[in-house]
Design a protein around this motif. Structure first.
Motif, PDB file in Angstrom:
ATOM      1  N   GLN A 105      51.680 -13.849 -20.543  1.00  0.00           N
ATOM      2  CA  GLN A 105      51.680 -14.212 -19.123  1.00  0.00           C
ATOM      3  C   GLN A 105      50.252 -14.420 -18.608  1.00  0.00           C
ATOM      4  O   GLN A 105      49.990 -15.349 -17.841  1.00  0.00           O
ATOM      5  CB  GLN A 105      52.373 -13.128 -18.297  1.00  0.00           C
ATOM      6  N   ILE A 106      49.350 -13.568 -19.039  1.00  0.00           N
ATOM      7  CA  ILE A 106      47.951 -13.715 -18.619  1.00  0.00           C
ATOM      8  C   ILE A 106      47.382 -15.019 -19.169  1.00  0.00           C
ATOM      9  O   ILE A 106      46.651 -15.727 -18.472  1.00  0.00           O
ATOM     10  CB  ILE A 106      47.111 -12.487 -19.046  1.00  0.00           C
ATOM     11  N   GLY A 107      47.723 -15.356 -20.395  1.00  0.00           N
ATOM     12  CA  GLY A 107      47.276 -16.620 -20.976  1.00  0.00           C
ATOM     13  C   GLY A 107      47.811 -17.825 -20.211  1.00  0.00           C
ATOM     14  O   GLY A 107      47.085 -18.806 -19.986  1.00  0.00           O
ATOM     15  N   GLU A 108      49.072 -17.762 -19.800  1.00  0.00           N
ATOM     16  CA  GLU A 108      49.659 -18.847 -19.014  1.00  0.00           C
ATOM     17  C   GLU A 108      48.975 -18.960 -17.651  1.00  0.00           C
ATOM     18  O   GLU A 108      48.714 -20.059 -17.159  1.00  0.00           O
ATOM     19  CB  GLU A 108      51.162 -18.627 -18.846  1.00  0.00           C
ATOM     20  N   PHE A 109      48.678 -17.808 -17.054  1.00  0.00           N
ATOM     21  CA  PHE A 109      47.973 -17.798 -15.778  1.00  0.00           C
ATOM     22  C   PHE A 109      46.581 -18.417 -15.939  1.00  0.00           C
ATOM     23  O   PHE A 109      46.150 -19.221 -15.122  1.00  0.00           O
ATOM     24  CB  PHE A 109      47.870 -16.366 -15.233  1.00  0.00           C
ATOM     25  N   GLU A 110      45.906 -18.070 -17.023  1.00  0.00           N
ATOM     26  CA  GLU A 110      44.590 -18.647 -17.298  1.00  0.00           C
ATOM     27  C   GLU A 110      44.679 -20.170 -17.419  1.00  0.00           C
ATOM     28  O   GLU A 110      43.823 -20.895 -16.911  1.00  0.00           O
ATOM     29  CB  GLU A 110      44.007 -18.057 -18.578  1.00  0.00           C
ATOM     30  N   GLY A 111      45.732 -20.660 -18.050  1.00  0.00           N
ATOM     31  CA  GLY A 111      45.922 -22.105 -18.159  1.00  0.00           C
ATOM     32  C   GLY A 111      46.056 -22.767 -16.797  1.00  0.00           C
ATOM     33  O   GLY A 111      45.518 -23.858 -16.565  1.00  0.00           O
ATOM     34  N   LEU A 112      46.753 -22.114 -15.879  1.00  0.00           N
ATOM     35  CA  LEU A 112      46.902 -22.661 -14.526  1.00  0.00           C
ATOM     36  C   LEU A 112      45.583 -22.620 -13.756  1.00  0.00           C
ATOM     37  O   LEU A 112      45.272 -23.539 -12.997  1.00  0.00           O
ATOM     38  CB  LEU A 112      47.992 -21.892 -13.769  1.00  0.00           C
ATOM     39  N   VAL A 113      44.806 -21.559 -13.960  1.00  0.00           N
ATOM     40  CA  VAL A 113      43.485 -21.469 -13.319  1.00  0.00           C
ATOM     41  C   VAL A 113      42.615 -22.633 -13.786  1.00  0.00           C
ATOM     42  O   VAL A 113      41.962 -23.304 -12.979  1.00  0.00           O
ATOM     43  CB  VAL A 113      42.819 -20.102 -13.627  1.00  0.00           C
ATOM     44  N   ARG A 114      42.617 -22.885 -15.097  1.00  0.00           N
ATOM     45  CA  ARG A 114      41.817 -23.987 -15.657  1.00  0.00           C
ATOM     46  C   ARG A 114      42.355 -25.346 -15.165  1.00  0.00           C
ATOM     47  O   ARG A 114      41.584 -26.251 -14.854  1.00  0.00           O
ATOM     48  CB  ARG A 114      41.848 -23.956 -17.187  1.00  0.00           C
ATOM     49  N   ALA A 115      43.675 -25.481 -15.113  1.00  0.00           N
ATOM     50  CA  ALA A 115      44.286 -26.743 -14.663  1.00  0.00           C
ATOM     51  C   ALA A 115      43.904 -27.047 -13.213  1.00  0.00           C
ATOM     52  O   ALA A 115      43.598 -28.202 -12.874  1.00  0.00           O
ATOM     53  CB  ALA A 115      45.807 -26.678 -14.802  1.00  0.00           C
ATOM     54  N   PHE A 116      43.893 -26.030 -12.369  1.00  0.00           N
ATOM     55  CA  PHE A 116      43.510 -26.249 -10.975  1.00  0.00           C
ATOM     56  C   PHE A 116      42.060 -26.704 -10.900  1.00  0.00           C
ATOM     57  O   PHE A 116      41.729 -27.667 -10.200  1.00  0.00           O
ATOM     58  CB  PHE A 116      43.706 -24.969 -10.150  1.00  0.00           C
ATOM     59  N   ASP A 117      41.182 -26.016 -11.635  1.00  0.00           N
ATOM     60  CA  ASP A 117      39.766 -26.354 -11.596  1.00  0.00           C
ATOM     61  C   ASP A 117      39.526 -27.795 -12.066  1.00  0.00           C
ATOM     62  O   ASP A 117      38.778 -28.544 -11.446  1.00  0.00           O
ATOM     63  CB  ASP A 117      38.969 -25.371 -12.461  1.00  0.00           C
ATOM     64  N   GLN A 118      40.181 -28.201 -13.133  1.00  0.00           N
ATOM     65  CA  GLN A 118      40.026 -29.564 -13.646  1.00  0.00           C
ATOM     66  C   GLN A 118      40.630 -30.595 -12.693  1.00  0.00           C
ATOM     67  O   GLN A 118      40.119 -31.707 -12.563  1.00  0.00           O
ATOM     68  CB  GLN A 118      40.677 -29.692 -15.023  1.00  0.00           C
ATOM     69  N   ALA A 119      41.703 -30.228 -12.032  1.00  0.00           N
ATOM     70  CA  ALA A 119      42.398 -31.166 -11.146  1.00  0.00           C
ATOM     71  C   ALA A 119      41.603 -31.489  -9.885  1.00  0.00           C
ATOM     72  O   ALA A 119      41.847 -32.511  -9.250  1.00  0.00           O
ATOM     73  CB  ALA A 119      43.768 -30.606 -10.768  1.00  0.00           C
ATOM     74  N   ILE A 120      40.646 -30.655  -9.533  1.00  0.00           N
ATOM     75  CA  ILE A 120      39.850 -30.903  -8.319  1.00  0.00           C
ATOM     76  C   ILE A 120      39.208 -32.285  -8.373  1.00  0.00           C
ATOM     77  O   ILE A 120      39.208 -33.019  -7.390  1.00  0.00           O
ATOM     78  CB  ILE A 120      38.788 -29.799  -8.116  1.00  0.00           C
ATOM     79  N   ASP A 121      38.688 -32.656  -9.518  1.00  0.00           N
ATOM     80  CA  ASP A 121      38.014 -33.945  -9.660  1.00  0.00           C
ATOM     81  C   ASP A 121      38.925 -35.065 -10.141  1.00  0.00           C
ATOM     82  O   ASP A 121      38.547 -36.228 -10.092  1.00  0.00           O
ATOM     83  CB  ASP A 121      36.827 -33.809 -10.635  1.00  0.00           C
ATOM     84  N   GLN A 122      40.128 -34.708 -10.614  1.00  0.00           N
ATOM     85  CA  GLN A 122      40.967 -35.715 -11.266  1.00  0.00           C
ATOM     86  C   GLN A 122      42.282 -35.994 -10.547  1.00  0.00           C
ATOM     87  O   GLN A 122      42.935 -36.989 -10.842  1.00  0.00           O
ATOM     88  CB  GLN A 122      41.287 -35.265 -12.693  1.00  0.00           C
ATOM     89  N   GLU A 123      42.704 -35.128  -9.641  1.00  0.00           N
ATOM     90  CA  GLU A 123      44.027 -35.258  -9.032  1.00  0.00           C
ATOM     91  C   GLU A 123      43.921 -35.284  -7.505  1.00  0.00           C
ATOM     92  O   GLU A 123      42.899 -34.911  -6.940  1.00  0.00           O
ATOM     93  CB  GLU A 123      44.923 -34.073  -9.439  1.00  0.00           C
ATOM     94  N   GLY A 124      45.000 -35.673  -6.884  1.00  0.00           N
ATOM     95  CA  GLY A 124      45.075 -35.673  -5.428  1.00  0.00           C
ATOM     96  C   GLY A 124      45.476 -34.317  -4.883  1.00  0.00           C
ATOM     97  O   GLY A 124      45.800 -33.388  -5.627  1.00  0.00           O
ATOM     98  N   ARG A 125      45.437 -34.221  -3.570  1.00  0.00           N
ATOM     99  CA  ARG A 125      45.721 -32.959  -2.900  1.00  0.00           C
ATOM    100  C   ARG A 125      47.149 -32.467  -3.164  1.00  0.00           C
ATOM    101  O   ARG A 125      47.375 -31.268  -3.305  1.00  0.00           O
ATOM    102  CB  ARG A 125      45.485 -33.129  -1.398  1.00  0.00           C
ATOM    103  N   ASP A 126      48.117 -33.372  -3.265  1.00  0.00           N
ATOM    104  CA  ASP A 126      49.500 -32.958  -3.515  1.00  0.00           C
ATOM    105  C   ASP A 126      49.625 -32.263  -4.868  1.00  0.00           C
ATOM    106  O   ASP A 126      50.299 -31.239  -4.992  1.00  0.00           O
ATOM    107  CB  ASP A 126      50.456 -34.145  -3.439  1.00  0.00           C
ATOM    108  N   ARG A 127      48.983 -32.812  -5.885  1.00  0.00           N
ATOM    109  CA  ARG A 127      49.040 -32.191  -7.220  1.00  0.00           C
ATOM    110  C   ARG A 127      48.315 -30.853  -7.218  1.00  0.00           C
ATOM    111  O   ARG A 127      48.780 -29.887  -7.835  1.00  0.00           O
ATOM    112  CB  ARG A 127      48.433 -33.130  -8.268  1.00  0.00           C
ATOM    113  N   LEU A 128      47.198 -30.757  -6.511  1.00  0.00           N
ATOM    114  CA  LEU A 128      46.482 -29.487  -6.416  1.00  0.00           C
ATOM    115  C   LEU A 128      47.367 -28.432  -5.750  1.00  0.00           C
ATOM    116  O   LEU A 128      47.396 -27.280  -6.171  1.00  0.00           O
ATOM    117  CB  LEU A 128      45.183 -29.658  -5.615  1.00  0.00           C
TER     118      LEU A 128
END
Length: 195
Positions: A105-128
């Motif tokens: 579960q902690i590993g999955e949470f870490e993946g979401l933390v990383r996904a959010f950080d990467q999405a800041i520059d690559q995705e729109g506000r809805d995806r964030l």
């Protein structure tokens, strides 16, 4: 007296309208007209009425008999009460999370933390917003108490209605990402107070 069971399409429309509300497509205090919702979403009268009633029960809409529904427009005092209640529940949940979270579960949470950080520059506000909601849902599900997680989510959604534009500035997105990283660190250290 038999009650009509909502169809899968009705439930789907509730979720679709909830997403629109939380994305800030409707402003706090804005009236939602049934005919407009039917036309905009291709929904029928029953589906719209069901969705409005459900979102009222969730605290996202206010109902005025003989007038209709409008998006909740909480007072400062009401927002304070929502935040205070949510904080109390989150503190309690954090203690359970650090005790019960598995490495997976902690590993999955870490993946979401990383996904959010990467999405800041690559995705729109809805995806964030989607990633952020999934991240917080993931965190509180680790408490192992679905009722507690659902209560926190409900209070969080109610509080978001007045804050949907807080991510308009890139700085606010980066601050959220830093917060997420700190949450992950506290979780990895099993530090309930820090979390």
């Amino acid at each position: 007296m038999a009650t009509e069971i909502p169809s899968e399409k009705s439930v789907s429309f509730v979720n679709q309208l909830r997403t629109e509300l939380l994305a800030g497509k409707y402003s706090p205090g804005e009236w939602l007209k049934q005919a407009d919702l039917e036309a905009d979403f291709g929904a029928n009268r029953f589906e719209v009425r069901f969705a409005l009633a459900e979102l009222h029960l969730c605290g996202l809409l206010e109902h005025y008999p003989n007038r209709g529904y409008r998006v909740c427009n909480h007072t400062e005092e009401e927002r304070g009460h929502l935040y205070e209640t949510r904080t109390l529940l989150e503190v309690a949940a954090s203690r359970l999370v650090v005790q019960r979270a598995t490495a997976k579960q902690i590993g999955e949470f870490e993946g979401l933390v990383r996904a959010f950080d990467q999405a800041i520059d690559q995705e729109g506000r809805d995806r964030l917003r989607e990633i952020n909601a999934e991240l917080h849902d993931s965190l509180y599900s680790m408490a192992g108490n679905p009722l507690l997680a659902a209560q926190i989510k409900g209070l969080r959604e109610r509080g978001l209605l007045a804050r949907w534009n807080t991510w308009d500035a890139p700085k606010a997105l980066r601050e959220s990402s830093v917060d997420h990283s700190e949450m992950l660190e506290m979780l990895q250290r099993r530090d309930a107070e820090g979390l």
